[in-house]
Design an enzyme around this catalytic site. Structure first.
Site, mmCIF file in Angstrom:
data_model
loop_
_atom_site.group_PDB
_atom_site.id
_atom_site.type_symbol
_atom_site.label_atom_id
_atom_site.label_comp_id
_atom_site.label_asym_id
_atom_site.label_seq_id
_atom_site.Cartn_x
_atom_site.Cartn_y
_atom_site.Cartn_z
ATOM 1 N N ASP A 20 0.821 -1.211 0.000
ATOM 2 C CA ASP A 20 0.000 0.000 0.000
ATOM 3 C C ASP A 20 0.856 1.262 0.000
ATOM 4 O O ASP A 20 1.982 1.251 0.512
ATOM 5 C CB ASP A 20 -0.918 -0.024 1.235
ATOM 6 C CG ASP A 20 -2.089 0.933 1.094
ATOM 7 O OD1 ASP A 20 -2.360 1.408 -0.030
ATOM 8 O OD2 ASP A 20 -2.746 1.213 2.114
ATOM 9 N N ASN A 68 -11.032 -2.427 -5.306
ATOM 10 C CA ASN A 68 -10.262 -1.546 -6.192
ATOM 11 C C ASN A 68 -10.923 -1.358 -7.571
ATOM 12 O O ASN A 68 -10.594 -0.414 -8.295
ATOM 13 C CB ASN A 68 -8.822 -2.048 -6.376
ATOM 14 C CG ASN A 68 -7.954 -1.898 -5.148
ATOM 15 O OD1 ASN A 68 -7.040 -2.682 -4.913
ATOM 16 N ND2 ASN A 68 -8.200 -0.877 -4.336
ATOM 17 N N ARG A 194 -4.966 -1.779 8.829
ATOM 18 C CA ARG A 194 -6.204 -2.520 8.594
ATOM 19 C C ARG A 194 -5.940 -3.648 7.606
ATOM 20 O O ARG A 194 -4.903 -3.702 6.964
ATOM 21 C CB ARG A 194 -7.319 -1.582 8.116
ATOM 22 C CG ARG A 194 -6.980 -0.777 6.875
ATOM 23 C CD ARG A 194 -8.182 0.038 6.359
ATOM 24 N NE ARG A 194 -7.775 0.973 5.340
ATOM 25 C CZ ARG A 194 -7.468 2.261 5.555
ATOM 26 N NH1 ARG A 194 -7.566 2.774 6.754
ATOM 27 N NH2 ARG A 194 -7.073 3.038 4.560
HETATM 28 C C1 IPE Z 1 -5.567 -2.722 -0.253
HETATM 29 O O1 IPE Z 1 -5.186 -1.391 -0.418
HETATM 30 C C2 IPE Z 1 -5.541 -3.427 -1.558
HETATM 31 C C3 IPE Z 1 -4.238 -3.591 -2.165
HETATM 32 C C4 IPE Z 1 -3.073 -3.257 -1.634
HETATM 33 C C5 IPE Z 1 -4.224 -4.212 -3.442
HETATM 34 P P1 IPE Z 1 -6.248 -0.212 -0.568
HETATM 35 O O2 IPE Z 1 -5.460 1.045 -0.637
HETATM 36 O O3 IPE Z 1 -7.166 -0.504 -1.665
HETATM 37 O O4 IPE Z 1 -7.041 -0.330 0.807
HETATM 38 P P2 IPE Z 1 -7.877 0.747 1.622
HETATM 39 O O5 IPE Z 1 -8.900 1.293 0.685
HETATM 40 O O6 IPE Z 1 -6.917 1.781 2.076
HETATM 41 O O7 IPE Z 1 -8.446 -0.022 2.758
HETATM 42 C C1 IPE Z 2 -1.560 0.296 -3.402
HETATM 43 O O1 IPE Z 2 -1.351 1.662 -3.417
HETATM 44 C C2 IPE Z 2 -1.821 -0.270 -4.789
HETATM 45 C C3 IPE Z 2 -3.197 -0.700 -5.015
HETATM 46 C C4 IPE Z 2 -4.149 -0.686 -4.143
HETATM 47 C C5 IPE Z 2 -3.504 -1.216 -6.349
HETATM 48 P P1 IPE Z 2 -2.564 2.679 -3.438
HETATM 49 O O2 IPE Z 2 -2.913 2.983 -4.840
HETATM 50 O O3 IPE Z 2 -3.672 2.206 -2.570
HETATM 51 O O4 IPE Z 2 -1.868 3.956 -2.777
HETATM 52 P P2 IPE Z 2 -2.499 4.966 -1.717
HETATM 53 O O5 IPE Z 2 -3.045 4.130 -0.584
HETATM 54 O O6 IPE Z 2 -3.582 5.723 -2.431
HETATM 55 O O7 IPE Z 2 -1.347 5.809 -1.303
HETATM 56 MG MG MG Z 3 -4.082 2.401 -0.618
#
Ligand code: IPE
Ligand code: IPE
Ligand code: MG
Length: 244
Positions: A20, A68, A194
């Site tokens: 993340d 996502n 989380r």
């Molecule tokens: C979790 O990250 C999913 C992946 C890393 C693929 P998100 O960025 O989507 O999760 P939330 O929305 O912060 O919980």
């Molecule tokens: C994780 O990084 C990658 C995916 C969930 C695909 P994010 O895209 O969630 O990055 P933040 O949480 O917005 O920084």
């Molecule tokens: Mg994220």
């Protein structure tokens, strides 16, 4: 690999990783979110190689969640394209390191071209034995568990399974991750603490490790820190310290 004090006989058998912070990394650099995802792909390679080198048997990466799909279309498309190009690029790394690629999730929702590329790499690496690299793609743990419960219910329904015979093992063997042991160590980057619908059944007794490092900045040394931290813990599984 740089120096470490890890006990290589006490490594987690299964590491799950919530990658993340790509978007926030990009924002900090004044770049588009997509650039963060691209940089994240490099962190994936480093992590996979480091795990293979250390002798981790199973690494599961959360690459794209069922939730996502709600992101802007352009971001989803870019992520899918990036996935295909990374798979193509990394096939040699997988072969050189004797790594078998797997995927778990609602894969039928993936674009056809993505799925085709994925299946090709899965097929090409299926006999590799050093490590399982599992991508959680279009993955949501509730979706997985609903799939399991429906499967089990239908076995009960057609008389192949008695309700009293349903146990942990029944659930395990129907999970998308049926070929993997329970998670020993769950790592999440970017400071969020989380689970975000990842491997709910499988992490029942996992050690949780959260780091502030954003995914594109994640390197071998951060993995080693997480493993060091894991080895400093006492896993009691409900027993007392004296019983262990
Ligand atoms: C979790 O990250 C999913 C992946 C890393 C693929 P998100 O960025 O989507 O999760 P939330 O929305 O912060 O919980
Ligand atoms: C994780 O990084 C990658 C995916 C969930 C695909 P994010 O895209 O969630 O990055 P933040 O949480 O917005 O920084
Ligand atoms: Mg994220």
């Amino acid at each position: 690999m740089e120096q470490h004090n890890l006990d290589l006989t006490r490594l987690p058998k299964h590491i799950a990783l919530i990658m993340d912070g790509n978007g926030r990394w990009a924002k900090q650099q004044g770049l588009m979110r997509v650039r963060g995802h691209e940089k994240g792909a490099k962190a994936v390679r480093q992590t996979v190689e480091a795990c293979a080198e250390l002798g981790i048997q199973n690494l599961t990466l959360y690459a794209f969640s069922t939730e996502n799909w709600k992101r802007p279309k352009i971001e989803v498309e870019t992520l899918m394209r990036l996935l295909v190009s990374s798979l193509r690029k990394e096939l040699k790394t997988l072969q050189d390191n004797n790594i078998s690629l797997k995927a778990v999730g609602a894969l039928d929702l993936l674009p056809k071209s993505t799925l085709a590329e994925l299946n090709e790499v899965i097929k090409a690496t299926e006999n590799n034995t050093h490590m399982n690299l599992t991508l959680a793609l279009s993955y949501g743990s509730r979706e997985e568990l609903l799939y399991v419960f429906k499967k089990v219910a239908s076995e009960v329904n057609n008389g192949r399974l008695a309700i009293d015979d349903i146990n942990d093992d029944t659930i395990h063997k129907h999970l998308y991750t049926h070929f993997l042991p329970d998670v020993d160590l769950l790592i999440r980057t970017s400071g969020e603490q989380r689970i975000s619908n990842f491997l709910l059944w499988q992490i029942a007794y996992a050690e949780l490790y959260f780091t502030e490092v954003l995914w594109p900045d994640f390197r071998r040394e951060h993995l080693v820190q997480a493993l060091q931290n894991f080895q400093d813990r006492e896993r009691r599984f409900g027993k007392t310290s004296e019983q262990l």
